[in-house]
Design an enzyme around this catalytic site. Structure first.
Site, PDB file in Angstrom:
ATOM      1  N   HIS A   1       0.801  -1.234   0.000  1.00  0.00           N
ATOM      2  CA  HIS A   1       0.000   0.000   0.000  1.00  0.00           C
ATOM      3  C   HIS A   1       0.825   1.272   0.000  1.00  0.00           C
ATOM      4  CE1 HIS A   1      -3.923  -1.971   0.921  1.00  0.00           C
ATOM      5  NE2 HIS A   1      -3.112  -2.894   1.431  1.00  0.00           N
TER       6      HIS A   1
ATOM      7  N   LYS B   1      -8.640  13.262   5.903  1.00  0.00           N
ATOM      8  CA  LYS B   1      -7.811  12.052   5.829  1.00  0.00           C
ATOM      9  C   LYS B   1      -6.801  12.159   6.957  1.00  0.00           C
ATOM     10  CE  LYS B   1      -6.794  13.448   1.484  1.00  0.00           C
ATOM     11  NZ  LYS B   1      -6.927  12.454   0.444  1.00  0.00           N
ATOM     12  N   ARG B   2      -6.024  11.090   7.196  1.00  0.00           N
ATOM     13  CA  ARG B   2      -4.999  11.196   8.223  1.00  0.00           C
ATOM     14  C   ARG B   2      -4.088  12.384   7.919  1.00  0.00           C
ATOM     15  NH1 ARG B   2      -4.522   7.013  12.140  1.00  0.00           N
ATOM     16  NH2 ARG B   2      -2.646   8.160  12.724  1.00  0.00           N
TER      17      ARG B   2
ATOM     18  N   LYS C   1       0.697  14.019   2.642  1.00  0.00           N
ATOM     19  CA  LYS C   1      -0.657  14.327   2.158  1.00  0.00           C
ATOM     20  C   LYS C   1      -0.872  15.837   2.048  1.00  0.00           C
ATOM     21  CE  LYS C   1      -2.705  10.120   4.203  1.00  0.00           C
ATOM     22  NZ  LYS C   1      -3.300   9.379   3.074  1.00  0.00           N
TER      23      LYS C   1
ATOM     24  N   THR D   1      -8.499   6.662  -1.409  1.00  0.00           N
ATOM     25  CA  THR D   1      -9.841   6.134  -1.676  1.00  0.00           C
ATOM     26  C   THR D   1     -10.902   7.184  -1.376  1.00  0.00           C
ATOM     27  OG1 THR D   1      -9.635   5.064   0.474  1.00  0.00           O
ATOM     28  CG2 THR D   1      -9.419   3.656  -1.443  1.00  0.00           C
TER      29      THR D   1
ATOM     30  N   LYS E   1     -14.674   8.393  -3.073  1.00  0.00           N
ATOM     31  CA  LYS E   1     -15.920   8.622  -2.326  1.00  0.00           C
ATOM     32  C   LYS E   1     -16.502   9.988  -2.655  1.00  0.00           C
ATOM     33  CE  LYS E   1     -14.034   5.706   1.243  1.00  0.00           C
ATOM     34  NZ  LYS E   1     -13.148   5.670   2.417  1.00  0.00           N
TER      35      LYS E   1
END
Ligand code: F58
Length: 834
Positions: free
Chosen positions: A375, A568-569, A574, A679, A683
């Site tokens: 991942h 998100k985390r 990110k 992901t 969504k």
């Protein structure tokens, strides 16, 4: 087991009374009241929403377990291959709403609850999330379970039953505070199986001996035993009777081990302490995302879970009476990242030490059984365990790993003679101090297929991280299976308004099990009435979120504003820091304009949410900066509705269900080449939001599917990242001028004590800007202006939204699961009839 089954002549009597579960409103009400009054020991005088939730959940649980029983029976008789998904995380979220929708009884429940004085939404809201995961990896496992059941695959999930899931996040004075998540007080969704236990061994030593034929054998002796107890969670499929099983292991002292000798000798406290030590193994989920810390307890968790699961799988296999060579035709085991890699070694150990197979025969079985999913390419997330730690905890496994490595390196040497460097590079053992076991390499060598989770990610694996293994094994072993999400939870459940609107045009809900059918929506794009209804749904979902924001933060946000969301985390890669610097830039721009000029601006609500790993200081200071900016901007009357900044506390699955349907635009802005797939991007688009993103992970394939005109891409490409980083270090770093102004503003103290943000700023200005925040800043800001402009043309925006949803069929986990089944597991569905 056969011995425990009711003899044939008596089965009629039994069948007469077999439980059937409710099938209509009246029966549902009866079951609900029965459970409230007897199982929960409450009455109509003290039944609150929580008790109504309990009663409803128990009534639905009965239905699930009846289907579960039939499914398991049928799978046993069918004698076909089963799939086992091993994951340390299953981020399930709530179960009740999902159960209602999957068995097609939500309307029955709504009407029944209404008759008894309750509102179904309030009842659903009582449930505590099952938060046994950190983020994307854990949620992917949960979506997979939904698709496996829906598609009727005979499949089990195996995981750990943590007493504490991911911590609850509170924001105190702008800082993240972690609160333990004890979620098991009332959990109607699990069935303890106190008769399904496995004793798991740790420590001890290895005895070498000759058997009666003179063959050298090994046996693992002594050490410490811990007992694994199974807890089963039924997993209903959508619109099918198939109900699969998620088996979670809980640890306790092994029966012989609660030391009665100590107890009798008066050492009561020390006996209790042993018991507690055993309990600790499944006590808590490690809250790190994309970081490996190498803690002994984590390795203990991994082995505990792998050993119990393998024992269970082998026990089930043995009942089929097949011979060992059939094992890979009966069993496929998928490893969700490297966390379950010990299962490979454990199966080899069972086969050679306990079942007496020869090494090669055993290894052939093992390698045909396992598949490994990677991942991440982030080096700090790659698991390595120190050899001395291994030696102490799992001495026999370390020996087997050394043997696996030896035979593997011999085969490499044969194929590529005299390439010592290659041998060093592909060795499972890293020759460092201390030596380390590279788990990803072990997983590759022990599996027949290795996959990444999006095309770019899989390409990067093949060309960088696992390059040498492509040389050794050839390219076919390494493949891509792009991630997806389950449309049942992420559209039907999270966004009932949109689901109903789509159903009204497509003539029902069949698209929920074949998401490519959404493409028919494109023919309605020209229909003005449809577009208006589409826009109304979005507004209603924004109002729903605005209400939550008001209740939890006290801030009022204008539902007409552009809702810009990043949830998100929190992680540097990110780049939530890029987002908040962009927000500050917007704030400065607004302040610099005249009141007249301001009128032309598009009002914005910037919504950011996510947890930081408790020890990740940089991530925590990003959260602190977001909250500090929020408290200044939101109070600034000059700015008013033009900009609001909201940090959503304690982002989790149930909040995601509220948030995803409410975005106009969402942000997926990782440094190119760092995000495996992502992901939440899927969504958001599936719920009619557009996205701003980098050319990273699945953003690239989303663009391919929905079309370039429907996405806002920006930033440097993955292929240029290495060069840019290199240049930063060799004199070529130039801070973006707009970003420099943002930093000056932070340093001026407008957002509170600037020293708190020193590290965040200097990571960019002085330490090489590893995540290319400055390089991408201009492109990011410019693209946001394009977003503002596009949003002003409401009609075109809606057309983009509808078109994108229509083209999202590819991103269903149903497609994903069928790909795994076909190209990795070689498994077939098995439909369960009434
Ligand atoms: C995520 N990994 C990837 N790891 O970052 C994301 O791109 C991808 O979409 C998703 O997996 C599903 O494939 C991730 O969530 C973890 O949380 C691990 C938890 C255990 C420790 C190491 C990280």
């Amino acid at each position: 087991s056969v011995e425990a089954s009711i003899p044939e002549p008596l089965r009629e009597a039994w069948r007469k009374y077999s439980a059937v579960g409710f099938t209509n409103k009246e029966e549902f009400e009866k079951e609900l009241v029965r459970h409230v009054e007897t199982t929960l020991a409450r009455s109509l005088y003290n039944c609150d929403d929580f008790s109504a939730y309990g009663g409803t959940a128990l009534a639905f649980r009965d239905r699930l377990i009846i289907d579960w029983n039939k499914t398991q029976q049928r799978q046993t008789f069918a004698d076909q291959k089963r799939v086992y998904y091993l994951s340390l995380e299953f981020l399930m979220g709530r179960a009740l709403d999902n159960a209602m929708l999957n068995v097609g009884m939500k309307d029955v429940a709504r009407d029944g609850l209404k008759d008894l004085g309750f509102c179904v939404e309030d009842v659903i809201d009582q449930e505590h999330d099952a938060a046994l995961g950190n983020g994307g990896l854990g949620r992917l496992a949960a979506c997979f379970l939904d698709s496996l059941a829906t598609l009727n695959y005979p499949a089990w999930g195996y995981g750990l039953r943590y007493r504490y899931g991911i911590f609850k996040q509170e924001i105190v004075n702008g800082y993240q505070v972690e609160v333990p998540d004890y979620w098991l007080d009332f959990n109607p969704w699990e069935f303890p199986r106190h008769d399904v236990t496995v004793d798991v061994q740790f420590y001890g030593w290895v005895r070498k001996y000759q058997d009666e034929n003179g063959k050298t054998c090994y046996s693992w002796q002594d050490g410490e035993l811990v007992q694994a107890v199974a807890y089963d969670v039924p997993i209903p499929g959508y619109g099918t009777k198939s109900t699969n099983n998620l088996r979670l292991w809980s640890s306790k002292a092994a029966s012989g081990e609660f030391d009665f000798q100590k107890f009798n000798a008066g050492e009561y406290e020390s006996a209790v302490a042993d018991q507690q030590r055993a309990d600790t193994i499944s006590a808590v989920l490690y809250p790190n995302d994309n970081l490996d810390r190498g803690k002994e307890l984590r390795l203990k968790q991994q082995y505990f879970w792998c050993a119990a699961s393998l024992y269970d799988i082998v026990r089930r296999f043995k009942k089929t009476k097949h011979s060992w060579k059939d094992f890979p035709d009966q069993v496929a085991i998928q490893l969700n990242d490297t966390h379950p890699t010990l299962a490979i070694v454990e199966l080899q150990r069972i086969l050679i030490d306990q079942e007496g197979l020869e090494w090669d025969e055993a290894w052939n079985i093992v390698t045909h059984t396992f598949g490994y999913t990677n991942h991440t390419v982030l080096p700090e997330a790659l698991e390595k365990w120190s050899v001395p730690l291994f030696q102490n905890l799992l001495p026999r496994h370390l020996q087997i790993i050394y043997d696996i490595n030896l035979f593997f390196l011999q085969s490499v040497e044969k194929k590529f003679p005299n390439d010592r460097d290659l041998l060093t590079r592909v060795s499972i053992i890293e020759e460092s101090h201390p030596k380390m076991v590279r788990m990803a390499y072990l997983a590759i060598i022990g599996s027949h297929k290795v996959n990444g989770v999006a095309e770019l990610h899989s390409d990067l694996l093949r060309t960088t991280l696992f390059k040498d293994f492509v040389t050794v094994y050839g390219a076919d072993k390494f493949m891509n299976v792009t991630n997806g999400v389950t449309p049942r939870r992420w559209l039907h459940q999270a966004n009932p308004r949109l689901s109903d609107l789509i159903a009204s045009r497509l003539g029902g809900y069949h698209w929920l099990t074949d998401l490519t059918l959404l493409e028919k929506l494109e023919s309605f794009v020209e229909d003005k009435a449809f577009r208006d209804e589409w826009a109304e749904v979005k507004t209603a979902n924004k109002l729903r979120l605005a209400k939550h924001i008001k209740n939890t933060t006290g801030y009022s946000v204008n539902p007409k504003a552009l809702f810009d969301i990043q949830v998100k985390r929190i992680h540097e890669y990110k780049r939530q820091q890029l987002n908040i610097f962009g927000v500050i830039h917007r704030y400065l721009t607004i302040k610099s304009l005249s009141p007249e000029e301001r009128k032309k601006l598009v009002p914005r609500v910037s919504i950011i949410g996510g947890k930081a790993a408790p020890g990740y200081w940089m991530a925590k200071s990003i959260i602190h900066l977001i909250n500090s900016v929020a408290s200044v901007v939101n109070k600034d009357e000059e700015v008013g509705d033009l900009l609001k900044v909201i940090f959503v506390e304690d982002y989790n699955v149930s909040k995601a269900e509220l948030i995803c349907p409410a975005s106009d635009i969402s942000e997926h802005i990782s440094t190119a080449g760092t995000e495996g797939s992502g992901t939440s991007n899927m969504k958001f688009v599936l719920n009619g939001g557009l996205i701003i993103g980098t050319c990273d992970g699945a953003n690239i394939e989303i663009t391919r599917e929905i079309g370039e005109q429907n996405i806002f891409l920006f930033g440097n490409l993955a292929e240029d990242v290495e060069d840019l980083r290199h240049r930063h270090f060799y004199g070529g770093f130039k801070l973006d001028p707009d970003l420099a102004k943002v930093f000056d503003t932070i340093r001026s103290g407008v957002f509170g004590d600037p020293s708190e943000f020193n590290a965040l700023i200097s990571s960019i200005t002085e330490h090489g800007d590893y995540y290319l925040v400055s390089d991408d800043f201009h492109s990011y800001i410019t693209t946001h202006s394009i977003v503002d402009e596009a949003f002003q043309n409401k009609d075109e925006w809606i057309v983009k939204s509808i078109t994108s949803v229509a083209r999202m069929g590819f991103f269903s986990t149903d497609r994903v699961i069928n790909e795994y089944a076909e190209s990795i597991w070689n498994a077939e569905p098995l439909v369960v009839k009434d």
